[in-house]
Design an enzyme around this catalytic site. Structure first.
Site, PDB file in Angstrom:
ATOM      1  N   THR A 266       0.838  -1.180   0.000  1.00 17.79           N
ATOM      2  CA  THR A 266       0.000   0.000   0.000  1.00 17.79           C
ATOM      3  C   THR A 266       0.878   1.236   0.000  1.00 17.79           C
ATOM      4  OG1 THR A 266      -1.636  -1.199   1.321  1.00 17.79           O
ATOM      5  CG2 THR A 266      -1.780   1.175   1.376  1.00 17.79           C
TER       6      THR A 266
ATOM      7  N   GLY B 219       1.087  -1.386   5.131  1.00 12.60           N
ATOM      8  CA  GLY B 219       1.549  -2.437   6.012  1.00 12.60           C
ATOM      9  C   GLY B 219       0.528  -3.417   6.516  1.00 12.60           C
ATOM     10  N   GLY B 220      -0.584  -3.651   5.812  1.00 13.60           N
ATOM     11  CA  GLY B 220      -1.514  -4.706   6.164  1.00 13.60           C
ATOM     12  C   GLY B 220      -1.978  -4.641   7.607  1.00 13.60           C
TER      13      GLY B 220
END
Length: 529
Positions: free
Chosen positions: A343, A425-426
């Site tokens: 992202t 970063g999920g």
């Protein structure tokens, strides 16, 4: 003490300095924060192709002074033929993370640019889209210097990406990962960006460009069709919000995990922690994260299929009850299922106080790995997060929105400050947001100090499979020992690691002074004038 850049007429931050420069140039030319953000987003698609692209989704929080924030949802839905039966007919029990069958949702971020620019026009924005994609077109056409992160991630993920349609031809020059600092050109993507600038964002979904994209998708054997593209529309929605003692927080509603980001901070405030960086601070946030993630994983997915309204979990009584479940001294046993993702977050605030928090993603590094032959678009794999079995809002059905880790954050303080902040970063996104906001907003640390300070990650993020509590090595050894004694499964990482995301933040004070911060873990810059 780390210095925080300050300015008066505008401030931008992005995870690549050339994207920040593109946004700042737009502000200098009289563009507003929305226009500057589109310029940064477009530029990142060219120079940070492992992290983002126009083949992904995007989510906006936009706020003018004295007005409620507006959320722009640009989330692609599952293709009409994307059903569990499709995958089972191919002998699959789950959706693959890479390849054509992972590219099963519409790419929506370009539609979000269009909707955000319509909102921009309501605030007086008037720069043409052709100007906003200008830097992106140049970099894609003339070449950009490959970053170390692109080299490293291409090397690490090459075994699972090299056979995806179009990937090797576009991102493996001479059959190898490109070296850091080497020049890379993306001429097909440059032509596509130029076409979007000339014809507008609608062309991506219902125009001549849409026809070329659909033909490309068919050649790559993706389930997404011209009809799926034509049905897509970005839309404005109401953000979620929760009040703290000193600020009101805003984040994105489902299908994103914005609810968990708000819950973590609301739960943490109820713990009454008074000092930063000690056991109570880190342990408290980690345990608040666990409670928020348990709720998230139970209810969040396509908003039309959710069993409960997300707002319920921002009510004071519910938050009080969840806080009571937090043990102040002992870690709750973990793990729980986790999600990865790649992202880019970026932010901008202009001299008039228009504030933007925006996040754009292709999910995993390089998304599905499918690079469309004629248009040069790297298509996301967000739909790989759908389930093929069971019930609930994450079960794959045609037209459903996939669960998103993306969540742009914003807050307004009682003293008149506005902050936009976020990260890639999920699983780490809500956790990094909590680190930045508590350090800056609750404990009074400087903005850049709050972003630079050592971070932690409970569970997985992009490129990571372990579900430990990961800590950067700069934490006090005594704190690390205390966390281990409390039952946390601690894993030590390097001093500065991209595993912790690429964060940024901008603050506008009541007197108009702007402050910006960027993450030393990224290639970014916070720039103002």
């Amino acid at each position: 003490m780390l210095n925080t850049p300050r300015a008066r007429r505008g401030m931008v931050t992005a995870p690549h300095h050339l994207a920040s420069e593109a946004g700042l140039a737009v502000l200098r030319e009289g563009g507003n924060a929305i226009e500057a953000t589109v310029a940064m987003a477009a530029t990142l698609t060219a120079i940070y192709p492992h992290m983002t692209g126009i083949g992904g989704d995007g989510f906006w929080l936009i706020a003018a002074p004295g007005q409620d924030p507006v959320a722009v949802e640009a989330c692609g839905r599952a293709a009409a033929v994307a059903t569990p039966e499709l995958y089972r007919s191919k002998g699959l029990s789950s959706i693959p993370w890479r390849g054509p069958l992972a590219a099963n949702t519409v790419a929506a971020t370009v539609s979000g640019w269009g909707e955000a620019l319509r909102l921009s026009a309501e605030f007086g924005g008037k720069l043409p889209l052709s100007r906003l994609v200008q830097d992106a077109v140049w970099h894609a056409e003339h070449g950009f210097a490959v970053t170390q992160s692109q080299h490293d991630l291409t090397t690490e993920k090459m075994p699972e990406l090299k056979d995806a349609p179009g990937f090797a031809a576009r991102f493996l020059p001479d059959g190898k990962p490109p070296a850091a600092r080497s020049l890379m050109k993306l001429p097909a993507l440059a032509a596509t960006l130029k076409a979007i600038g000339a014809a507008g964002t609608e062309d991506f979904y219902r125009g001549q460009l849409a026809k070329r994209i659909a033909a490309d998708l068919a050649r790559a054997s993706s389930p997404v069709t011209a009809e799926d593209l034509a049905r897509h529309q970005a839309r404005r929605v109401a953000p979620l919000s929760v009040g703290l003692e000193t600020a009101r927080l805003f984040n994105f509603p489902p299908p994103t995990q914005g609810l968990s980001s708000l819950m973590i901070l609301a739960l943490f405030e109820r713990l009454g922690v008074t000092q930063a960086e000690g056991f109570d601070h880190i342990h408290g946030l980690v345990e608040a994260t666990k409670q928020a993630f348990l709720v998230r994983d139970r209810i969040v997915g396509d908003p039309e299929a959710m069993p409960e309204p997300p707002e319920k979990y921002l009510e004071a009584a519910v938050l009080d009850a969840l806080t009571a479940k937090i043990d102040r001294t002992t870690a709750l046993p973990w793990p729980q299922p986790a999600s990865g993702g790649d992202t880019t977050w970026m932010g901008a605030i202009d001299g008039n106080g228009l504030a933007v928090s925006f996040i754009q993603s292709i999910y995993f590094e390089f998304g599905s790995g499918c690079v469309l032959e004629e248009t040069g678009i790297n298509w996301q794999n967000r739909g790989a997060s759908f389930l093929l079995e069971g019930t609930g809002p994450r079960l794959l059905k045609p037209g459903r929105m996939p669960f998103h880790t993306l969540n742009p954050a914003m807050a307004r303080f009682a003293d008149g400050r506005t902050i936009v902040y976020g990260t890639m970063g999920g699983e780490g996104q809500p956790q990094t947001q909590s680190a930045i906001f508590t350090r800056y907003g609750l404990f009074g640390q400087g903005l850049q100090e709050s972003v630079t300070a050592p971070r932690w990650l409970l569970g997985k993020t992009w490129g990571e499979n372990s579900v430990t509590l990961k800590l950067e090595s700069r934490f006090d050894p005594a704190l690390v020992a205390a966390l281990k004694s409390a039952g946390h499964d601690v894993e030590m990482l390097g001093a500065f690691t991209g595993t912790m995301g690429h964060a940024g933040a901008i603050v506008r004070h009541a007197d108009g002074v702007l402050e910006g911060a960027t993450d030393p873990r990224s290639d970014g810059a916070a720039s103002g004038f």
